[in-house]
Write a protein that holds these residues in place. Structure first.
Motif: not given
Length: 221
Positions: A173-187
């Motif tokens: 989960r941590g790696a998935e969410e880090a990828d999502l945060l890097a791509r989509f940022g604040d939203p």
């Protein structure tokens, strides 16, 4: 025996490296790659094909192999084969399956991607089941696996479902969410702050700050 072996290997690796190196999972065909731009119809076909392969593999082939394993080593639990457990398992599987299917279709249609990290969603998705759970596919998969274990009378399948959920939550989960945060940022950060992983968010909750329904939370299996 099987669970003990897996646990021993995981413990040894953790002691050797200081943590379990989940990054090994995200290499080759499993590394994060955004899906190519193509029609939603093709995303739907690809997603449903993946879903069919996963369902047949994990909810039919794997339970049958585990049942054979239990019987061969004479570690089967006969009480699970008696009522009411098989009907309970079937009901649980039937209740969880629409959640998995809806999540898959939402990922394909709104996210323009598939459940696999190698063809992940192009857009942030908070529509459909993602309004209430950050990864409804993981929730559905764990419940379906437990249901399949009860239906087939396999305690190792139920154990594998629980361990799989824990492994995803604490490892992947941590790696998935880090990828999502890097791509989509604040939203995505706002979405993550307002929607929980396993327990559904109540609609209309006070202080809800999740992104608009036109976006899609691209969590994967």
């Amino acid at each position: 025996m099987l669970a003990a072996t897996v646990g021993s290997v995981a413990a040894a690796v953790t002691l050797r490296f200081g943590r379990f190196p989940t990054g090994w999972y995200f290499v080759g065909p499993f590394r994060f790659r955004v899906a190519r731009a193509r029609s939603r119809r093709r995303h739907v076909i690809a997603s449903l094909t993946q879903l069919l392969v996963f369902w047949v593999g994990f909810f039919v082939v794997v339970p049958l192999l585990l049942v054979a394993f239990e019987r061969r080593l004479r570690v089967d639990w006969s009480a699970l084969a008696a009522d009411p457990w098989p009907p309970v398992g079937a009901a649980l599987f039937l209740v969880a399956s629409p959640l998995g299917l809806a999540s898959c279709l939402t990922m394909a249609i709104a996210g323009e991607g598939t459940p696999l990290p190698a063809q992940t969603a192009r857009r942030l998705v908070v529509a459909g089941p993602y309004r209430w759970l950050r990864n409804p596919m993981a929730t559905a998969g764990v419940l379906q696996s437990i249901g399949a274990g009860l239906w087939f009378g396999s305690w190792t399948m139920i154990l594998a479902a629980v361990l799989g959920g824990l492994a995803w939550h604490h490892g992947i989960r941590g790696a998935e969410e880090a990828d999502l945060l890097a791509r989509f940022g604040d939203p995505y950060e706002r979405y993550r702050a307002s929607v929980r992983v396993w327990v559904p968010r109540l609609p209309g909750r006070r202080g809800d700050r999740s992104p608009g329904a036109g976006q899609v939370a691209g969590s994967r299996r």
